[in-house]
Write a protein that holds these residues in place. Structure first.
Motif, PDB file in Angstrom:
ATOM      1  N   ALA A  70       0.835  -1.209   0.000  1.00 32.80           N
ATOM      2  CA  ALA A  70       0.000   0.000   0.000  1.00 32.80           C
ATOM      3  C   ALA A  70       0.869   1.258   0.000  1.00 32.80           C
ATOM      4  N   PRO A  71       0.626   2.174  -0.945  1.00 34.59           N
ATOM      5  CA  PRO A  71       1.423   3.405  -0.993  1.00 34.59           C
ATOM      6  C   PRO A  71       1.016   4.432   0.065  1.00 34.59           C
ATOM      7  N   GLY A  72      -0.151   4.231   0.669  1.00 35.15           N
ATOM      8  CA  GLY A  72      -0.612   5.159   1.693  1.00 35.15           C
ATOM      9  C   GLY A  72      -1.700   4.523   2.528  1.00 35.15           C
ATOM     10  N   PHE A  73      -2.086   5.219   3.585  1.00 37.80           N
ATOM     11  CA  PHE A  73      -3.116   4.694   4.476  1.00 37.80           C
ATOM     12  C   PHE A  73      -3.705   5.851   5.279  1.00 37.80           C
ATOM     13  N   ALA A  74      -4.832   5.567   5.910  1.00 38.47           N
ATOM     14  CA  ALA A  74      -5.465   6.534   6.805  1.00 38.47           C
ATOM     15  C   ALA A  74      -5.580   5.904   8.188  1.00 38.47           C
ATOM     16  N   VAL A  75      -5.564   6.763   9.191  1.00 39.26           N
ATOM     17  CA  VAL A  75      -5.717   6.338  10.574  1.00 39.26           C
ATOM     18  C   VAL A  75      -6.916   7.082  11.143  1.00 39.26           C
ATOM     19  N   SER A  76      -7.904   6.333  11.616  1.00 37.88           N
ATOM     20  CA  SER A  76      -9.064   6.920  12.290  1.00 37.88           C
ATOM     21  C   SER A  76      -8.937   6.577  13.771  1.00 37.88           C
ATOM     22  N   VAL A  77      -8.688   7.592  14.610  1.00 35.44           N
ATOM     23  CA  VAL A  77      -8.554   7.395  16.052  1.00 35.44           C
ATOM     24  C   VAL A  77      -9.968   7.289  16.617  1.00 35.44           C
ATOM     25  N   LEU A  78     -10.282   6.151  17.228  1.00 36.71           N
ATOM     26  CA  LEU A  78     -11.656   5.902  17.660  1.00 36.71           C
ATOM     27  C   LEU A  78     -12.041   6.714  18.892  1.00 36.71           C
ATOM     28  N   SER A  79     -13.296   7.136  18.880  1.00 35.56           N
ATOM     29  CA  SER A  79     -13.849   7.877  20.013  1.00 35.56           C
ATOM     30  C   SER A  79     -14.530   6.907  20.980  1.00 35.56           C
ATOM     31  N   ARG A  80     -14.871   7.407  22.118  1.00 38.27           N
ATOM     32  CA  ARG A  80     -15.453   6.624  23.206  1.00 38.27           C
ATOM     33  C   ARG A  80     -16.640   5.767  22.764  1.00 38.27           C
ATOM     34  N   THR A  81     -17.417   6.241  21.808  1.00 33.72           N
ATOM     35  CA  THR A  81     -18.641   5.542  21.403  1.00 33.72           C
ATOM     36  C   THR A  81     -18.424   4.518  20.300  1.00 33.72           C
ATOM     37  N   GLN A  82     -17.190   4.245  19.917  1.00 34.47           N
ATOM     38  CA  GLN A  82     -16.932   3.402  18.758  1.00 34.47           C
ATOM     39  C   GLN A  82     -16.320   2.033  19.071  1.00 34.47           C
ATOM     40  N   SER A  83     -16.559   1.512  20.272  1.00 34.02           N
ATOM     41  CA  SER A  83     -16.003   0.198  20.615  1.00 34.02           C
ATOM     42  C   SER A  83     -16.534  -0.889  19.674  1.00 34.02           C
ATOM     43  N   HIS A  84     -17.772  -0.762  19.216  1.00 36.48           N
ATOM     44  CA  HIS A  84     -18.330  -1.753  18.288  1.00 36.48           C
ATOM     45  C   HIS A  84     -17.534  -1.800  16.977  1.00 36.48           C
ATOM     46  N   LEU A  85     -17.026  -0.648  16.526  1.00 38.66           N
ATOM     47  CA  LEU A  85     -16.208  -0.628  15.313  1.00 38.66           C
ATOM     48  C   LEU A  85     -14.849  -1.275  15.554  1.00 38.66           C
ATOM     49  N   SER A  86     -14.290  -1.057  16.731  1.00 43.35           N
ATOM     50  CA  SER A  86     -13.025  -1.698  17.080  1.00 43.35           C
ATOM     51  C   SER A  86     -13.179  -3.211  16.994  1.00 43.35           C
ATOM     52  N   THR A  87     -14.260  -3.727  17.565  1.00 43.93           N
ATOM     53  CA  THR A  87     -14.511  -5.173  17.536  1.00 43.93           C
ATOM     54  C   THR A  87     -14.766  -5.656  16.118  1.00 43.93           C
ATOM     55  N   GLN A  88     -15.537  -4.903  15.361  1.00 39.12           N
ATOM     56  CA  GLN A  88     -15.878  -5.277  13.992  1.00 39.12           C
ATOM     57  C   GLN A  88     -14.639  -5.374  13.108  1.00 39.12           C
ATOM     58  N   PHE A  89     -13.716  -4.423  13.227  1.00 36.52           N
ATOM     59  CA  PHE A  89     -12.525  -4.413  12.383  1.00 36.52           C
ATOM     60  C   PHE A  89     -11.412  -5.316  12.936  1.00 36.52           C
ATOM     61  N   ALA A  90     -11.570  -5.831  14.142  1.00 34.58           N
ATOM     62  CA  ALA A  90     -10.583  -6.756  14.702  1.00 34.58           C
ATOM     63  C   ALA A  90     -10.800  -8.181  14.177  1.00 34.58           C
ATOM     64  N   ARG A  91     -11.989  -8.452  13.674  1.00 28.82           N
ATOM     65  CA  ARG A  91     -12.302  -9.788  13.154  1.00 28.82           C
ATOM     66  C   ARG A  91     -11.674  -9.971  11.769  1.00 28.82           C
ATOM     67  N   SER A  92     -11.214 -11.200  11.504  1.00 33.81           N
ATOM     68  CA  SER A  92     -10.595 -11.451  10.206  1.00 33.81           C
ATOM     69  C   SER A  92     -11.616 -11.909   9.167  1.00 33.81           C
ATOM     70  N   LEU A  93     -12.763 -12.381   9.587  1.00 36.87           N
ATOM     71  CA  LEU A  93     -13.786 -12.839   8.651  1.00 36.87           C
ATOM     72  C   LEU A  93     -15.002 -11.921   8.694  1.00 36.87           C
ATOM     73  N   GLY A  94     -15.844 -12.060   7.681  1.00 36.22           N
ATOM     74  CA  GLY A  94     -17.058 -11.254   7.624  1.00 36.22           C
ATOM     75  C   GLY A  94     -16.813  -9.928   6.942  1.00 36.22           C
ATOM     76  N   ASP A  95     -17.897  -9.181   6.741  1.00 31.02           N
ATOM     77  CA  ASP A  95     -17.803  -7.884   6.092  1.00 31.02           C
ATOM     78  C   ASP A  95     -17.527  -6.814   7.140  1.00 31.02           C
ATOM     79  N   LYS A  96     -16.283  -6.393   7.236  1.00 27.30           N
ATOM     80  CA  LYS A  96     -15.900  -5.371   8.214  1.00 27.30           C
ATOM     81  C   LYS A  96     -16.598  -4.048   7.938  1.00 27.30           C
ATOM     82  N   TRP A  97     -16.969  -3.785   6.707  1.00 23.38           N
ATOM     83  CA  TRP A  97     -17.479  -2.484   6.295  1.00 23.38           C
ATOM     84  C   TRP A  97     -18.991  -2.358   6.421  1.00 23.38           C
ATOM     85  N   SER A  98     -19.679  -3.427   6.778  1.00 16.69           N
ATOM     86  CA  SER A  98     -21.138  -3.400   6.863  1.00 16.69           C
ATOM     87  C   SER A  98     -21.617  -2.384   7.909  1.00 16.69           C
TER      88      SER A  98
END
Length: 181
Positions: A70-98
């Motif tokens: 990858a020539p570049g990337f973005a970093v989104s620093v999660l806020s207090r209300t985004q623990s569900h996204l942390s869990t969602q993107f930590a999984r290796s299977l499934g649609d992380k973007w749903s």
């Protein structure tokens, strides 16, 4: 006297590392039209001049080939209300973007996660061997603060939040430099 940790026992070592509180970010990129994203707690600032950040990706990650090129990337620093996204993107299977709100980064080919505390857009600067991880350095080319001011934290295997700041705990801007901030 503390409890000695057997550094050859990966569970004990992982638990020991987990005693260091970290923020949580989702790093994203787009390689060949495929959006890639991963939850990361190893994000760090590295340098102010040039502006560099780093993160680590496990070598057994399904998207390792993408991170290696990858020539570049973005970093989104999660806020207090985004623990569900942390869990969602930590999984290796499934649609992380749903169900995830995103918008395109302005300087790199990567999606930004809506509602984040902070966003950094980075050009890949260097990659280093980090044992069972790949260490990726990025040169920050754009940054934007979100509306939230409360970070999502991780400590001892659980999500945490900041307690309200006490008046005597304030560190002056001049003192921050003494602590390498």
């Amino acid at each position: 006297m503390g409890t000695e940790i057997d550094i050859d026992d990966t569970r004990q070592l992982r638990d020991a590392f987990g005693r260091f509180t970290t923020g949580i970010v989702i790093v994203t990129t787009d390689v060949g039209g495929e959006r890639i994203g991963a939850t990361v707690s190893s994000f760090n600032s590295v340098s102010l001049a040039p502006p560099l950040v780093s993160f680590c990706i496990a070598r057994n990650a399904r998207a390792m080939a993408a991170w290696e090129t990858a020539p570049g990337f973005a970093v989104s620093v999660l806020s207090r209300t985004q623990s569900h996204l942390s869990t969602q993107f930590a999984r290796s299977l499934g649609d992380k973007w749903s169900g995830v709100g995103t918008r395109p980064a302005s300087c790199v080919d990567a999606p930004l996660i809506e509602g984040a505390l902070m966003w950094f857009e980075c050009e890949t600067y260097a990659r280093y061997d980090g044992g069972d991880h790949l260490i990726i350095l990025g040169r920050v080319v754009a940054a934007e603060a979100g509306r939230s001011v409360e970070p999502l934290l991780f400590f001892g295997g659980a999500y945490r939040h900041l307690a309200p700041r006490m008046e005597h705990e304030h560190v002056s801007r001049d003192d921050m430099w003494l602590h390498a901030w």
